[in-house]
Design an enzyme around this catalytic site. Sequence first.
Site, PDB file in Angstrom:
ATOM      1  N   HIS A  66      -4.169 -10.627   2.486  1.00 10.89           N
ATOM      2  CA  HIS A  66      -3.470 -11.235   1.446  1.00 10.89           C
ATOM      3  C   HIS A  66      -3.157 -12.519   1.324  1.00 10.89           C
ATOM      4  O   HIS A  66      -2.861 -13.058   2.360  1.00 10.89           O
ATOM      5  CB  HIS A  66      -2.238 -10.543   1.138  1.00 10.89           C
ATOM      6  CG  HIS A  66      -2.199  -9.130   0.933  1.00 10.89           C
ATOM      7  ND1 HIS A  66      -3.246  -8.114   0.468  1.00 10.89           N
ATOM      8  CD2 HIS A  66      -1.098  -8.080   0.826  1.00 10.89           C
ATOM      9  CE1 HIS A  66      -2.838  -6.915   0.165  1.00 10.89           C
ATOM     10  NE2 HIS A  66      -1.571  -6.826   0.169  1.00 10.89           N
ATOM     11  N   CYS A  74       3.550  -5.566   2.238  1.00 12.92           N
ATOM     12  CA  CYS A  74       2.523  -6.395   2.887  1.00 12.92           C
ATOM     13  C   CYS A  74       2.304  -7.935   2.460  1.00 12.92           C
ATOM     14  O   CYS A  74       1.944  -8.666   3.036  1.00 12.92           O
ATOM     15  CB  CYS A  74       1.112  -5.472   2.800  1.00 12.92           C
ATOM     16  SG  CYS A  74       0.766  -5.109   0.998  1.00 12.92           S
TER      17      CYS A  74
HETATM   18  N1  LIG Z   1      -2.289  -0.197   2.584  1.00 14.91           N
HETATM   19  C1  LIG Z   1      -1.619  -1.298   2.896  1.00 14.91           C
HETATM   20  O1  LIG Z   1      -1.852  -2.453   2.902  1.00 14.91           O
HETATM   21  C2  LIG Z   1      -0.045  -0.943   2.939  1.00 14.91           C
HETATM   22  C3  LIG Z   1       0.787  -1.834   3.461  1.00 14.91           C
HETATM   23  C4  LIG Z   1       2.083  -2.005   3.522  1.00 14.91           C
HETATM   24  C5  LIG Z   1       2.407  -0.828   3.336  1.00 14.91           C
HETATM   25  N2  LIG Z   1       1.850   0.401   2.889  1.00 14.91           N
HETATM   26  C6  LIG Z   1       2.489   1.695   2.637  1.00 14.91           C
HETATM   27  O2  LIG Z   1       2.235   2.558   3.816  1.00 14.91           O
HETATM   28  C7  LIG Z   1       2.175   3.847   3.153  1.00 14.91           C
HETATM   29  C8  LIG Z   1       0.847   4.505   3.326  1.00 14.91           C
HETATM   30  O3  LIG Z   1      -0.070   3.736   2.611  1.00 14.91           O
HETATM   31  P1  LIG Z   1      -1.827   4.043   2.786  1.00 14.91           P
HETATM   32  O4  LIG Z   1      -2.529   2.872   2.209  1.00 14.91           O
HETATM   33  O5  LIG Z   1      -2.213   4.374   4.272  1.00 14.91           O
HETATM   34  O6  LIG Z   1      -1.976   5.547   1.876  1.00 14.91           O
HETATM   35  P2  LIG Z   1      -2.969   6.458   2.121  1.00 14.91           P
HETATM   36  O7  LIG Z   1      -4.435   6.111   2.475  1.00 14.91           O
HETATM   37  O8  LIG Z   1      -3.130   7.346   0.585  1.00 14.91           O
HETATM   38  O9  LIG Z   1      -2.765   7.609   3.146  1.00 14.91           O
HETATM   39  C9  LIG Z   1      -1.565   8.620   2.986  1.00 14.91           C
HETATM   40  C10 LIG Z   1      -1.343   9.472   4.140  1.00 14.91           C
HETATM   41  O10 LIG Z   1      -0.260  10.274   3.841  1.00 14.91           O
HETATM   42  C11 LIG Z   1      -0.382  11.535   3.859  1.00 14.91           C
HETATM   43  N3  LIG Z   1       0.112  12.460   2.950  1.00 14.91           N
HETATM   44  C12 LIG Z   1      -0.062  12.582   1.801  1.00 14.91           C
HETATM   45  N4  LIG Z   1       0.831  13.431   1.190  1.00 14.91           N
HETATM   46  C13 LIG Z   1       1.340  13.952   2.098  1.00 14.91           C
HETATM   47  C14 LIG Z   1       2.358  14.867   2.232  1.00 14.91           C
HETATM   48  N5  LIG Z   1       2.883  15.651   1.299  1.00 14.91           N
HETATM   49  N6  LIG Z   1       3.017  15.300   3.496  1.00 14.91           N
HETATM   50  C15 LIG Z   1       2.508  14.667   4.597  1.00 14.91           C
HETATM   51  N7  LIG Z   1       1.357  13.818   4.654  1.00 14.91           N
HETATM   52  C16 LIG Z   1       0.934  13.430   3.434  1.00 14.91           C
HETATM   53  C17 LIG Z   1      -1.928  11.573   3.797  1.00 14.91           C
HETATM   54  O11 LIG Z   1      -2.583  12.700   4.719  1.00 14.91           O
HETATM   55  P3  LIG Z   1      -4.003  13.618   4.202  1.00 14.91           P
HETATM   56  O12 LIG Z   1      -5.128  13.011   4.468  1.00 14.91           O
HETATM   57  O13 LIG Z   1      -3.676  14.890   4.850  1.00 14.91           O
HETATM   58  O14 LIG Z   1      -3.826  13.858   2.520  1.00 14.91           O
HETATM   59  C18 LIG Z   1      -2.461  10.278   4.656  1.00 14.91           C
HETATM   60  O15 LIG Z   1      -2.720  10.522   5.886  1.00 14.91           O
HETATM   61  C19 LIG Z   1       2.560   3.719   1.756  1.00 14.91           C
HETATM   62  O16 LIG Z   1       4.079   4.033   1.516  1.00 14.91           O
HETATM   63  C20 LIG Z   1       2.267   2.279   1.420  1.00 14.91           C
HETATM   64  O17 LIG Z   1       3.123   2.061   0.334  1.00 14.91           O
HETATM   65  C21 LIG Z   1       0.518   0.247   2.817  1.00 14.91           C
END
Ligand SMILES: NC(=O)c1ccc[n+]([C@@H]2O[C@H](COP(=O)([O-])OP(=O)(O)OC[C@H]3O[C@@H](n4cnc5c(N)ncnc54)[C@H](OP(=O)(O)O)[C@@H]3O)[C@@H](O)[C@H]2O)c1
Length: 398
Positions: free
Chosen positions: A298, A206
């Site tokens: 950011h 990001c």
């Molecule tokens: N946040 C940002 O600004 C941002 C920016 C760029 C990239 N990213 C990347 O995007 C990705 C997601 O980030 P996030 O911030 O959205 O994370 P998050 O809020 O923690 O969400 C994680 C998601 O993955 C699911 N999940 C967790 N364990 C799993 C498993 N074993 N099998 C299948 N699904 C599973 C969760 O489902 P449940 O609800 O069922 O647990 C939830 O839907 C990461 O790789 C992160 O590095 C994030």
Amino acid sequence: MCLKIEFYHYNQVFAGSAIEAICPDDKNVKNNVFIITGEMGFHNPSYSNGKHYTQDLTHMINVGVLGATGAVGQRFVELLADHPWFNLSTLAASERSAGKPYGKIVNWRLETPFPEKIAKIKVVPTSPKAMKDVDLVFSALPADIATGVENTFADAGMAVCSNASSHRMEPTIPLVVPEVNPEHLGLIDVQRDSGRDGFIVTNPNCSTIVMVTALAPLRKFKFTDIRVATMQAISGAGFAGVAAMSIYDNVIPYIGQEEEKMETETLKIMGTMKGNKVANASFKVSASCHRVPVIDGHSMAIWIDIKEPVEKLKKTFREYKPPIKGLPTQPEESIHFFEGEKDRPQPRLDRMRGNGMTVSVGRLREGIRFVAMGHNTIRGAAGASVLNAELITKKKYL
Ligand SMILES: NC(=O)c1ccc[n+]([C@@H]2O[C@H](COP(=O)([O-])OP(=O)(O)OC[C@H]3O[C@@H](n4cnc5c(N)ncnc54)[C@H](OP(=O)(O)O)[C@@H]3O)[C@@H](O)[C@H]2O)c1
């Protein structure tokens, strides 16, 4: 039958959460627009952008979201609920959530209203078998989970547009920002040549995406050294990411792996396609990353050793036109350049420019130094993936 619609500016055509009426004798509406009423909601004004474009509804592409309940997953749902090219048909999350209606288990934390028509979709387990009617999946999975899962989906013949870092630096996987390196999508053919029916395309971290988008107009100048200090929002760490007690009244001068990602991903994105490979750019990037108490957006201060006069660079930003057009999620301005205002960009005031897809640049001065800012979960995550998927569709890789 082929039903053709022209989409017009939000204010002209879209009323609330549905197309209520497109009246043929309205002077704003041209001849080949059909009158439509009913279920199709287009409450997201990002798909008009003040322009119009056409869409053949018989060719909507079925898409799904992996990690649909998380911070980035919810942004995907928001952006895809009314997408003119993609039909959001399937949502997946962990075993904890599978089998339940999305509306019952999601803790909706976005400022836009929850898209009710998605509420009844039953969350499925994260497997190609459970998502077999889908052509393309957007991945918002944690990186450790994404590694194997995304390969499984691509091997099963699906297109995967991923936010996770797992595959970004693999030589045959494109790491794409449509305004910067659309030609890197050529790596999809390399993946297919290796015998896989599907493919993976990634978007950057990001903070990296904000920086490379801001650097796009400056690529024509000679430079060897970029230094960057970021001020990153807490939403970048996901919902469970940073405890309130740690971030309130505070700045945390460390974000795991973030500096490494900015330093390596930038070189791949700004590298050149040579045959079947990307040759990394040869300049150096040195990053220092910090978490600050901002919800979304950011910001970063960037130093670049361009020897040209600052006035020439200002003109370059003013006149910049991205190399792509006609994608629904693409903002009117990929870069908004603040020339007169001394105290911009600011996250609270500028992050939603271009529906969260515009990167704002300001404070360009001798040095050469400037400030860039972009919305981390839209331009920096879900919006970036959706824009990549639109480019993939336009270039007929699906
Ligand atoms: N946040 C940002 O600004 C941002 C920016 C760029 C990239 N990213 C990347 O995007 C990705 C997601 O980030 P996030 O911030 O959205 O994370 P998050 O809020 O923690 O969400 C994680 C998601 O993955 C699911 N999940 C967790 N364990 C799993 C498993 N074993 N099998 C299948 N699904 C599973 C969760 O489902 P449940 O609800 O069922 O647990 C939830 O839907 C990461 O790789 C992160 O590095 C994030």
